[in-house]
Scaffold this active site. Sequence first.
Site, short mmCIF file in Angstrom:
data_model
loop_
_atom_site.label_atom_id
_atom_site.label_comp_id
_atom_site.label_asym_id
_atom_site.label_seq_id
_atom_site.Cartn_x
_atom_site.Cartn_y
_atom_site.Cartn_z
N HIS A 12 0.82 -1.22 0.00
CA HIS A 12 0.00 0.00 0.00
C HIS A 12 0.85 1.27 0.00
CE1 HIS A 12 0.96 -1.17 4.08
NE2 HIS A 12 0.84 0.08 4.44
N CYS A 68 7.70 -0.32 -2.28
CA CYS A 68 7.00 -0.17 -1.00
C CYS A 68 7.33 1.23 -0.49
CB CYS A 68 7.33 -1.29 0.00
SG CYS A 68 9.01 -1.30 0.66
N GLY A 69 7.00 1.52 0.75
CA GLY A 69 7.22 2.88 1.23
C GLY A 69 8.68 3.29 1.15
N GLY A 71 11.09 0.93 0.03
CA GLY A 71 11.77 0.01 -0.91
C GLY A 71 12.55 -1.06 -0.19
N ILE A 72 12.72 -0.89 1.11
CA ILE A 72 13.60 -1.81 1.86
C ILE A 72 12.91 -3.16 2.10
CG2 ILE A 72 14.82 -2.17 4.03
CD1 ILE A 72 15.17 0.92 4.16
N GLY A 73 11.71 -3.11 2.68
CA GLY A 73 11.05 -4.36 3.05
C GLY A 73 10.80 -5.26 1.85
N HIS A 101 27.22 -4.65 -13.05
CA HIS A 101 28.02 -5.48 -12.14
C HIS A 101 27.25 -6.63 -11.52
CE1 HIS A 101 31.31 -2.21 -11.26
NE2 HIS A 101 31.03 -2.32 -12.56
N ARG A 135 34.60 -10.49 -15.06
CA ARG A 135 34.88 -10.80 -13.67
C ARG A 135 33.62 -10.79 -12.81
NH1 ARG A 135 35.74 -5.43 -14.39
NH2 ARG A 135 35.25 -3.97 -12.69
C1 RB5 Z 1 4.34 0.10 5.21
O1 RB5 Z 1 3.83 1.01 6.12
C2 RB5 Z 1 5.84 0.20 5.16
O2 RB5 Z 1 6.39 -0.35 6.30
C3 RB5 Z 1 6.37 -0.49 3.93
O3 RB5 Z 1 5.82 0.09 2.78
C4 RB5 Z 1 7.85 -0.46 3.72
O4 RB5 Z 1 8.38 0.82 3.84
C5 RB5 Z 1 8.61 -1.47 4.48
O5 RB5 Z 1 9.82 -1.65 4.32
#
Ligand code: RB5
Length: 148
Positions: A12, A68-69, A71-73, A101, A135
Site C-alpha cells: 500500500h 513499498c514505502g 523500498g527496503i522491506g 556489475h 569478472r
Molecule cells: C508500510 O507502512 C511500510 O512499512 C512499507 O511500505 C515499507 O516501507 C517497508 O519496508
Amino acid sequence: MASNKIAIACDHGGIDLKTTLANELKNKGFEVLDLGCDSCASVDYPDYGYKLAKAIKNGDADRGVVVCGSGIGISIAVNRFAEVRCALVHDALGARLSREHNDANVIAFGDRTMGEATALDCLDVFLNTEFEGGRHARRVEKLSNPPL
Ligand code: RB5
C-alpha cells in the site's frame, strides 16, 4: 535481458509509484504482469514481494519492479529467492551499476523516498543497461549458490 514481460508489485505504501511505473512500462511497449496490490488498504509487503519473486522463479516474467514505502522491506522479501537479484536504487548510477556489475533482474523503489522523475530515470537505465559479464559473472554466479 531480451524478454518483453515485466512483473510489477507493491504494498500500500508503493501504490502511487507502482501505477506510474506500470504505465511507463506499457507506454514503452512492455507486457506488464501486475501482481498488485491495487488499493491503499494496508497489506504486508512480503506477500507481494513473494508473488513477484515466484513469477521470476517460474519464468512468468524475466524482470521485475517492486515498490513499498521505503523500498527496503519488499527488496528484502524478493531477495530471499535465489533466482532474484534485486537492487534497491536511489539514483541512475545505482541503477546502471546494478545491471553492469550485478545483473540485477529486479529493481526496487521507495515511494516515500524517491521522486517520480528520478524513479522513471532509474527505470529507463535499468531497462537499457547490459550486464558486463567478465569478472562480475563469477560473483553473480556465487549469489545463486550461497554456502549452506
Ligand atoms: C508500510 O507502512 C511500510 O512499512 C512499507 O511500505 C515499507 O516501507 C517497508 O519496508
